[in-house]
Design a protein around this motif. Sequence first.
Motif, mmCIF file in Angstrom:
data_model
loop_
_atom_site.group_PDB
_atom_site.id
_atom_site.type_symbol
_atom_site.label_atom_id
_atom_site.label_comp_id
_atom_site.label_asym_id
_atom_site.label_seq_id
_atom_site.Cartn_x
_atom_site.Cartn_y
_atom_site.Cartn_z
ATOM 1 N N TRP A 53 0.801 -1.215 0.000
ATOM 2 C CA TRP A 53 0.000 0.000 0.000
ATOM 3 C C TRP A 53 0.837 1.270 0.000
ATOM 4 C CZ3 TRP A 53 -4.593 0.718 -1.649
ATOM 5 C CH2 TRP A 53 -5.486 -0.355 -1.666
ATOM 6 N N VAL A 54 2.130 1.153 0.284
ATOM 7 C CA VAL A 54 3.008 2.320 0.144
ATOM 8 C C VAL A 54 2.992 2.804 -1.306
ATOM 9 C CG1 VAL A 54 5.418 3.081 0.187
ATOM 10 C CG2 VAL A 54 4.487 1.810 2.114
ATOM 11 N N THR A 55 3.007 1.865 -2.246
ATOM 12 C CA THR A 55 2.892 2.238 -3.665
ATOM 13 C C THR A 55 1.435 2.242 -4.123
ATOM 14 O OG1 THR A 55 3.296 -0.064 -4.272
ATOM 15 C CG2 THR A 55 5.179 1.414 -4.272
ATOM 16 N N ALA A 57 -1.385 3.010 -2.511
ATOM 17 C CA ALA A 57 -2.191 4.167 -2.097
ATOM 18 C C ALA A 57 -2.050 5.307 -3.101
ATOM 19 C CB ALA A 57 -1.766 4.627 -0.704
ATOM 20 N N TYR A 58 -0.842 5.491 -3.596
ATOM 21 C CA TYR A 58 -0.607 6.541 -4.601
ATOM 22 C C TYR A 58 -1.425 6.269 -5.858
ATOM 23 C CZ TYR A 58 1.823 9.063 -8.325
ATOM 24 O OH TYR A 58 2.111 9.851 -9.405
ATOM 25 N N GLY A 59 -1.338 5.043 -6.386
ATOM 26 C CA GLY A 59 -2.006 4.725 -7.640
ATOM 27 C C GLY A 59 -3.520 4.798 -7.542
ATOM 28 N N VAL A 60 -4.078 4.302 -6.426
ATOM 29 C CA VAL A 60 -5.530 4.291 -6.271
ATOM 30 C C VAL A 60 -6.074 5.713 -6.144
ATOM 31 C CG1 VAL A 60 -7.398 3.632 -4.705
ATOM 32 C CG2 VAL A 60 -5.650 1.962 -5.331
ATOM 33 N N VAL A 61 -5.437 6.545 -5.329
ATOM 34 C CA VAL A 61 -5.903 7.928 -5.169
ATOM 35 C C VAL A 61 -5.704 8.714 -6.459
ATOM 36 C CG1 VAL A 61 -5.530 10.091 -3.905
ATOM 37 C CG2 VAL A 61 -5.534 7.921 -2.681
ATOM 38 N N ARG A 109 1.772 9.138 0.841
ATOM 39 C CA ARG A 109 1.674 8.659 -0.535
ATOM 40 C C ARG A 109 0.285 8.930 -1.109
ATOM 41 N NH1 ARG A 109 5.324 8.845 -3.323
ATOM 42 N NH2 ARG A 109 4.683 7.139 -4.657
ATOM 43 N N ALA A 110 -0.749 8.819 -0.271
ATOM 44 C CA ALA A 110 -2.105 9.113 -0.735
ATOM 45 C C ALA A 110 -2.241 10.593 -1.094
ATOM 46 C CB ALA A 110 -3.122 8.726 0.339
ATOM 47 N N VAL A 111 -1.691 11.471 -0.258
ATOM 48 C CA VAL A 111 -1.732 12.908 -0.553
ATOM 49 C C VAL A 111 -0.939 13.205 -1.826
ATOM 50 C CG1 VAL A 111 -1.079 15.207 0.273
ATOM 51 C CG2 VAL A 111 -2.087 13.547 1.853
ATOM 52 N N THR A 112 0.185 12.527 -1.999
ATOM 53 C CA THR A 112 0.980 12.701 -3.231
ATOM 54 C C THR A 112 0.181 12.260 -4.447
ATOM 55 O OG1 THR A 112 2.993 12.251 -1.948
ATOM 56 C CG2 THR A 112 3.183 12.162 -4.347
ATOM 57 N N GLY A 113 -0.600 11.184 -4.312
ATOM 58 C CA GLY A 113 -1.465 10.753 -5.412
ATOM 59 C C GLY A 113 -2.502 11.800 -5.759
ATOM 60 N N ALA A 114 -3.062 12.463 -4.726
ATOM 61 C CA ALA A 114 -4.019 13.546 -4.986
ATOM 62 C C ALA A 114 -3.345 14.689 -5.721
ATOM 63 C CB ALA A 114 -4.618 14.026 -3.669
#
Length: 471
Positions: A53-55, A57-61, A109-114
């Motif tokens: 999920w470290v990687t 979370a980025y892709g999903v968001v 990582r989720a914020v970075t995806g956003a």
Amino acid sequence: MTVTAPRSLRAAWPALTGLSAVFLFEMLDNSILNVALPTIGRDLHASTVALQWVTGAYGVVFGGLMLVLGAAADRFGRRRMMLAGLVLLGTASLATAFVTTVGQLIAVRAVTGAAAAMTTPGSMALAFRLFDDDGLRVKATNLISTVGLIGLAAGPTTGGFVLAAAPWQVLLLVNVPIAALAIAGIRTGIAPDRAEDLHRDPIDVPGALLGTATIVLTLVAPTLFVNEGTGAWEPWTATAAALACAVLFVVRERSARHPLLDLRLVARPAVSGGLAYKAAAALATAGLGYLVTLQLQLAWGWTPAHAAIGMLPQVVVLVAGGAFVSPFVRRAGLDRAAWLSAAAVVLGLAVYGTLGRLGYVWVALALVLVAAGMRVVGVVAGVNVLRGLPENRTTIGAALTDTASEVTSGAGIALSGTVLAALFTGSIAAPHWTTRQASEFQDAATIAGLALTVAAGALVAWAMVRTREKA
């Protein structure tokens, strides 16, 4: 005030520098992080699922928010959205220095995806709108793509060298100067948003929620199939929920007065055809990359270093092929270049499916054909989609193109992983395979390769039919 469009790439260099930096971030970010996952796991005492999920979370968001943020950019300002996303990117990257748990890193990582969802579609939309000549649009898109692909290719090697001398946090802190460079280039080279270039339709909130849920569930389901197996209830539940949300999204968009995504625009031949070409290339690239990586290391016993060398033909074509994109498109034309390059992708899959088990030379040929086709179609399909849309819908068009790539990349891996799970007995990660297991893997790789060929071929055939129709 009328702004004169640049007549050359050189005249637009500040803007192209900023937009290239945005795409460099997208391509470099996950590739440079992957090499650090073992170090991160030891440092933060992370489980295998948490590391995924470290990687993930980025892709999903990133994938889930692209459509709604692309729609927002067309309403409130593409340049404004881009700059806000870059500020968020820099802030999230700085926060990496203070991470002490894997949960905190996943949140970053989720914020970075956003932030990526706010910036990446805008990079292609702004590059397209910067010029009024299709030839320059192709050249600009190709330049931006080349910079990003160099980052993708150099990421793992660069990350390895950095980890030898510095903590893993440095790999994510590199986003800070990239964001600063992008902000400087965009503020200098791109004019502020004009009210007449935007539209003021209210955002379709139910449509946004359904669209985001559809994409997120579609991106999560392949991972569940690979990790939990086809016999578990979780992947099938996620798939059913994704289909239900997709149906409800279409119903909502057909009935809404101001839809998030006007399906009549998506149905235009240039748009739907371009999306299908892009989807075929993403499906092929992700699925083939997954299968070849497993084949080289597990079936043939290559070391990770040797496997990385084995993937070099693909990397070289993706990076060096940029020099040939514009001359090829100029000679063939946008539409012909699209179907020729997409056909090369399908041919590469067919070579792998029928001959890949016979030796590395066939695997290398498949990698080269798919990479060459993807290199062209990645540029041309995006330009065709944006050409087919009104000027005040270009950002959501770019977001739709990126979303199609994200979703079909996941589908390619899911298809390959599902075939392997169905045909391979025992643990695929076992250090020593029996003769039977080796044969099962080769059979599964052949079937998966041919299934990918059929799927990509159907998308390309449909796209060719659509683009020959009158818009």
